[in-house]
Structures are given as C-alpha cells and as structure tokens.
Design a protein around this motif. Structure first.
Motif, PDB file in Angstrom:
ATOM      1  N   ASP A   1      45.151  11.810 -16.246  1.00 23.48           N
ATOM      2  CA  ASP A   1      43.958  12.611 -15.968  1.00 23.48           C
ATOM      3  C   ASP A   1      44.276  13.611 -14.855  1.00 23.48           C
ATOM      4  N   PRO A   2      44.143  14.927 -15.106  1.00 30.82           N
ATOM      5  CA  PRO A   2      44.471  15.912 -14.062  1.00 30.82           C
ATOM      6  C   PRO A   2      43.614  15.775 -12.811  1.00 30.82           C
ATOM      7  N   ILE A   3      42.391  15.252 -12.949  1.00 31.85           N
ATOM      8  CA  ILE A   3      41.554  15.027 -11.769  1.00 31.85           C
ATOM      9  C   ILE A   3      42.172  13.941 -10.891  1.00 31.85           C
ATOM     10  N   ASP A   4      42.662  12.876 -11.506  1.00 31.03           N
ATOM     11  CA  ASP A   4      43.329  11.822 -10.742  1.00 31.03           C
ATOM     12  C   ASP A   4      44.576  12.352 -10.041  1.00 31.03           C
ATOM     13  N   GLN A   5      45.302  13.242 -10.700  1.00 27.77           N
ATOM     14  CA  GLN A   5      46.494  13.822 -10.075  1.00 27.77           C
ATOM     15  C   GLN A   5      46.115  14.581  -8.805  1.00 27.77           C
ATOM     16  N   MET A   6      45.039  15.357  -8.872  1.00 28.21           N
ATOM     17  CA  MET A   6      44.578  16.088  -7.695  1.00 28.21           C
ATOM     18  C   MET A   6      44.131  15.124  -6.599  1.00 28.21           C
ATOM     19  N   LYS A   7      43.440  14.064  -6.995  1.00 28.10           N
ATOM     20  CA  LYS A   7      42.993  13.082  -6.007  1.00 28.10           C
ATOM     21  C   LYS A   7      44.183  12.455  -5.289  1.00 28.10           C
ATOM     22  N   LEU A   8      45.232  12.152  -6.031  1.00 26.96           N
ATOM     23  CA  LEU A   8      46.404  11.540  -5.406  1.00 26.96           C
ATOM     24  C   LEU A   8      47.014  12.474  -4.365  1.00 26.96           C
ATOM     25  N   PHE A   9      47.117  13.756  -4.690  1.00 24.89           N
ATOM     26  CA  PHE A   9      47.684  14.693  -3.720  1.00 24.89           C
ATOM     27  C   PHE A   9      46.746  14.882  -2.529  1.00 24.89           C
ATOM     28  N   GLU A  10      45.448  14.757  -2.740  1.00 24.59           N
ATOM     29  CA  GLU A  10      44.537  14.794  -1.598  1.00 24.59           C
ATOM     30  C   GLU A  10      44.732  13.560  -0.723  1.00 24.59           C
ATOM     31  N   LEU A  11      45.059  12.428  -1.325  1.00 26.51           N
ATOM     32  CA  LEU A  11      45.347  11.232  -0.532  1.00 26.51           C
ATOM     33  C   LEU A  11      46.612  11.408   0.303  1.00 26.51           C
ATOM     34  N   ILE A  12      47.532  12.251  -0.154  1.00 25.70           N
ATOM     35  CA  ILE A  12      48.696  12.565   0.682  1.00 25.70           C
ATOM     36  C   ILE A  12      48.244  13.301   1.938  1.00 25.70           C
ATOM     37  N   GLN A  13      47.147  14.046   1.839  1.00 25.66           N
ATOM     38  CA  GLN A  13      46.558  14.680   3.015  1.00 25.66           C
ATOM     39  C   GLN A  13      45.923  13.636   3.938  1.00 25.66           C
ATOM     40  N   ILE A  14      45.246  12.657   3.346  1.00 23.20           N
ATOM     41  CA  ILE A  14      44.424  11.725   4.118  1.00 23.20           C
ATOM     42  C   ILE A  14      45.241  10.557   4.664  1.00 23.20           C
ATOM     43  N   ILE A  15      45.997   9.901   3.784  1.00 27.08           N
ATOM     44  CA  ILE A  15      46.793   8.725   4.181  1.00 27.08           C
ATOM     45  C   ILE A  15      48.215   8.896   3.621  1.00 27.08           C
ATOM     46  N   PRO A  16      49.003   9.775   4.206  1.00 23.22           N
ATOM     47  CA  PRO A  16      50.305  10.112   3.615  1.00 23.22           C
ATOM     48  C   PRO A  16      51.265   8.939   3.495  1.00 23.22           C
ATOM     49  N   THR A  17      51.406   8.145   4.553  1.00 22.06           N
ATOM     50  CA  THR A  17      52.393   7.062   4.508  1.00 22.06           C
ATOM     51  C   THR A  17      52.047   6.014   3.454  1.00 22.06           C
ATOM     52  N   PRO A  18      50.810   5.503   3.392  1.00 18.57           N
ATOM     53  CA  PRO A  18      50.479   4.549   2.325  1.00 18.57           C
ATOM     54  C   PRO A  18      50.601   5.147   0.923  1.00 18.57           C
ATOM     55  N   THR A  19      50.271   6.432   0.782  1.00 20.78           N
ATOM     56  CA  THR A  19      50.361   7.047  -0.544  1.00 20.78           C
ATOM     57  C   THR A  19      51.812   7.176  -0.984  1.00 20.78           C
ATOM     58  N   ARG A  20      52.678   7.544  -0.068  1.00 18.75           N
ATOM     59  CA  ARG A  20      54.102   7.604  -0.406  1.00 18.75           C
ATOM     60  C   ARG A  20      54.636   6.210  -0.751  1.00 18.75           C
ATOM     61  N   ALA A  21      54.155   5.196  -0.037  1.00 21.98           N
ATOM     62  CA  ALA A  21      54.573   3.826  -0.344  1.00 21.98           C
ATOM     63  C   ALA A  21      54.110   3.419  -1.736  1.00 21.98           C
ATOM     64  N   ALA A  22      52.903   3.821  -2.100  1.00 24.75           N
ATOM     65  CA  ALA A  22      52.394   3.506  -3.438  1.00 24.75           C
ATOM     66  C   ALA A  22      53.237   4.181  -4.512  1.00 24.75           C
ATOM     67  N   LEU A  23      53.642   5.424  -4.261  1.00 23.54           N
ATOM     68  CA  LEU A  23      54.470   6.140  -5.224  1.00 23.54           C
ATOM     69  C   LEU A  23      55.825   5.459  -5.416  1.00 23.54           C
ATOM     70  N   GLN A  24      56.315   4.823  -4.372  1.00 17.52           N
ATOM     71  CA  GLN A  24      57.617   4.166  -4.438  1.00 17.52           C
ATOM     72  C   GLN A  24      57.532   2.717  -4.907  1.00 17.52           C
ATOM     73  N   SER A  25      56.313   2.213  -5.089  1.00 17.23           N
ATOM     74  CA  SER A  25      56.130   0.784  -5.359  1.00 17.23           C
ATOM     75  C   SER A  25      56.448   0.385  -6.790  1.00 17.23           C
ATOM     76  N   GLY A  26      56.423   1.337  -7.705  1.00 14.27           N
ATOM     77  CA  GLY A  26      56.588   1.001  -9.112  1.00 14.27           C
ATOM     78  C   GLY A  26      55.290   0.586  -9.779  1.00 14.27           C
ATOM     79  N   ASN A  27      54.210   0.500  -9.018  1.00 14.09           N
ATOM     80  CA  ASN A  27      52.894   0.136  -9.560  1.00 14.09           C
ATOM     81  C   ASN A  27      51.845   0.936  -8.806  1.00 14.09           C
ATOM     82  N   LEU A  28      51.816   2.233  -9.072  1.00 12.57           N
ATOM     83  CA  LEU A  28      50.987   3.149  -8.297  1.00 12.57           C
ATOM     84  C   LEU A  28      49.529   2.716  -8.264  1.00 12.57           C
TER      85      LEU A  28
END
Length: 384
Positions: free
Chosen positions: A293-320
C-alpha cells in the motif's frame, strides 16, 4: 520535523504537519473562514443520551464539555492577538495544539463511555469516535491560525514548482543510490508524502511549536548542514545521471547565497532528504514488497522522521510489520506525534507492532492521499 530519537541522544522536534495533525478539509464548506461570533458560541449540541447516566458517563461528558470550552477560549485568545497585532507568546501554537489534543481525547473517552455519542463522518477524515463533526468550524479556525503563525519569513525563496521539485530531487537521489527508474519513482512519490506530512505541502514554513525546526521538510540547523555534506559527496554522480537537475541545483545554491538553506525550498528539501532518507532509499524495493500500500510506504518514511532508530531496526529485523516497540520513551515520541494519543485506552498502550503503529497513523491518511493525487498529476506531465 517530527519528534525524533537516536541511540545516542534523543532530539525533540515538531513538524508543522504533525503539529496540525489534521488533513486538509475537502468537500462543501471546506476552508471557510470562521467568524469570531461562531468561535464564541460553538459547542456541539448534545446527542440523545440515556435518561440516567452513570457517574462515569457524567464525568466523561463534563470533561469533554470543559475541553471544548477550553479549546474555544484559546482559539479566541490567539485570534484576538493576531487581529489586533499584539505580540504573540513564544511558541504560540503549543497551547492550541495541546487543547486540540485534549478535546479529541476527551471525546474518545466520552464515546467509549457513551457509544451513542458517536456521530456522522467529518470533513477531515477523523474517525467519528474521536471527533464530533459539529465542531468542524473549530478545526477550520485552528488551521487558519497556524497558517498565520507559521507563514514563511519575508526572505524565504520559494519555487514555482514546489511539488515537482520534491519528486525530482528524491528521484535523482534514489538513482544516485543505485535504484532503477521504477523504484526511484517510488522514492519520489514517498518523498512527496513527507512534504505533505511535514508542512501540508507548504514551502518554507515556519513552526509555531519549535524555534529549531523550519522549512519545507522541517529540519534543524545541524540536520541541514549534515544534508549539505552528504549532497556534496554525491553531487558528481548526480550531475552525470541528471545534468539538468545538477544545473538547477547550481542556480539555487547561487540564489540562496548566505541565506539559511532551510528557507530556500530547493535546498531545504535536498538537504532534508540527504540527511534522513537517502540511506534508506536502497531499501525501497524491499519496503514496497513488505508494504504494497503506497500510503503505508509513506507512513513508514514518516516514522523515520519520528522514531528513526526503532524504524531502522524494524527494517533490519526481517519482520517489519511484526516488529514490536515497548520502550516507554519511544511510545512517548509516538504519542507526541498524534499516534496512540487520544483517549485513555490509546494512551494506556505500553507496546505496539509496526503494523499497529501504521494503522494508528490515521490522521496522516488524507495528507498522503493528497500526495498521491499530486504525484499522479506530475507523472501525467502537469507542473506542480
């Protein structure tokens, strides 16, 4: 920019889009000016309720009524100050923002206690359990006040094509980071969503709740400088990929001169994307697969603005989507950005998966829908 954190030292920042945390109203009556007489008298009429309320229901109703009155009072005060050209307090949007959050929180508690109070849909796309549509004019005035308080400075350098600039810069940066044309276009569309999330698509915006974060993507001085350094490192490769964009960049740099780069729309967007998002662009194909969903993609990048370290960890977790956050500090950052912020039930949450967080970002939906529509227009050759 939104409230952010880092492993070393959390930094507090507030984005215009998140400050308002309201999509632009659409449809009949959207954006109509709110007369002071309306502000003075508007309180939503009571919806039919049981003859006998429990003590808890009565308390919830009283709390909500008081929250509405407080919101109206602060709106009237700020409007009077602006209209009479009185000096505004430091961070003049803070009291407005908190009063609006409290009104919505109190209404959610009321509808939890009295489901019969859930009314009709509203122009802002807010779930009806969180907002009484009869009070739409209050939010119209809220937005109008922020527009005045966060107007760009006189020295700001705008663009005739602010939306296309965001897409072009993000696409070029993504190509420079190795993405093919299709995935780079996705990065461009996502970045346009950030522009709407951060400032409702308004270039060179100020910030009525922060003296630090300014401009089209709401960056701080250190973030802008970091983005400039990162851009300088890839400028040569960008010039090869897109000579016309490189020439435009040279013109904007010369135009900005000694101006704060955050108040030249082009350099503000460029530096913000390089600072926070360029390193994530290579993951766009995997993100699009995990979040179609393109809306979810935008939300994820906004989370990089809000909580960058946890969001990067989620991206690396294998289970976003299944990655869970339970750190109280991070949950606080989310609440400070209108995620799990309204009502006792939401505020009582101690953890959430990224799927739950994305679903709770409903205040961003209309903003991102606007970005998608604008992106389609740009792809169709319309300037924006």
């Amino acid at each position: 920019m939104a409230i952010r954190s880092s492993a070393a030292a959390p930094a507090t920042a507030l984005s215009l889009g998140l400050l308002l945390a309201l999509p632009v109203a659409t449809g009949p009556g959207a954006g109509l000016p709110l007369a002071s007489a309306v502000i003075g008298g508007l309180v939503s009429p009571a919806i039919a309720e049981p003859v006998a309320l429990t003590s808890g229901q009565s308390a919830a109703r009283e709390t909500y009524d008081n929250a509405v009155k407080n919101f109206v009072s602060i709106l009237r005060q700020r409007r009077a100050q602006i209209d009479s050209r009185q000096p505004l307090p430091n961070l003049p949007g803070q009291a407005l923002y908190l009063a609006r959050v409290e009104m919505m929180s109190a209404y959610k508690d009321l509808t939890d206690a009295l489901p019969s109070r859930i009314g009709r849909p509203n122009r802002f796309g807010i779930p009806p359990a969180y907002f009484d549509a009869d009070n739409e004019p209050l939010l119209d005035e809220y937005r109008a006040l922020f527009d005045v308080m966060e107007a760009p400075p006189a020295s700001a350098q705008g663009s005739d094509t602010p939306f296309k600039d965001v897409v072009d810069l993000a696409t070029a940066i993504a190509r420079g980071r190795g993405l093919d044309a299709a995935n780079a276009a996705t990065a461009g569309r996502i970045s346009l969503g950030l522009f709407f999330a951060e400032t409702n698509g308004k270039q060179n915006a100020g910030n009525a709740r922060s003296n630090t974060y300014k401009g089209s993507l709401q960056t701080g001085p250190s973030e802008d400088r970091n983005g400039q350094r990162k851009w300088a490192a890839i400028k040569g490769s960008i010039a090869v990929l897109d000579p016309a964009l490189s020439r435009r960049d040279d013109r904007e740099e010369a135009r900005a001169g000694n101006l704060d780069h955050r108040f030249n729309h082009w350099t503000a967007v460029r530096d913000a994307l390089m600072n926070a998002h360029a390193d994530i662009f290579p993951q766009v194909p995997a993100i699009a697969k995990a979040l179609p969903d393109p809306i979810d993609q935008m939300k994820l990048f906004e989370l990089i603005q809000i909580i960058p370290t946890p969001t990067r960890a989620a991206l690396q977790s294998g289970n976003l989507v299944g990655h869970r956050i339970s750190d109280p500090r991070i949950m606080g950052y989310l609440r400070n950005n209108s995620i799990f912020a309204f009502g006792r039930v939401d505020r009582a949450r101690t953890s959430a998966t990224f799927r739950e967080i994305l679903d709770a970002m409903w205040l961003f939906n209309a903003k991102f829908e606007q970005a998608l529509a604008k992106s389609r227009g740009i792809e169709a050759g319309k300037q924006g």
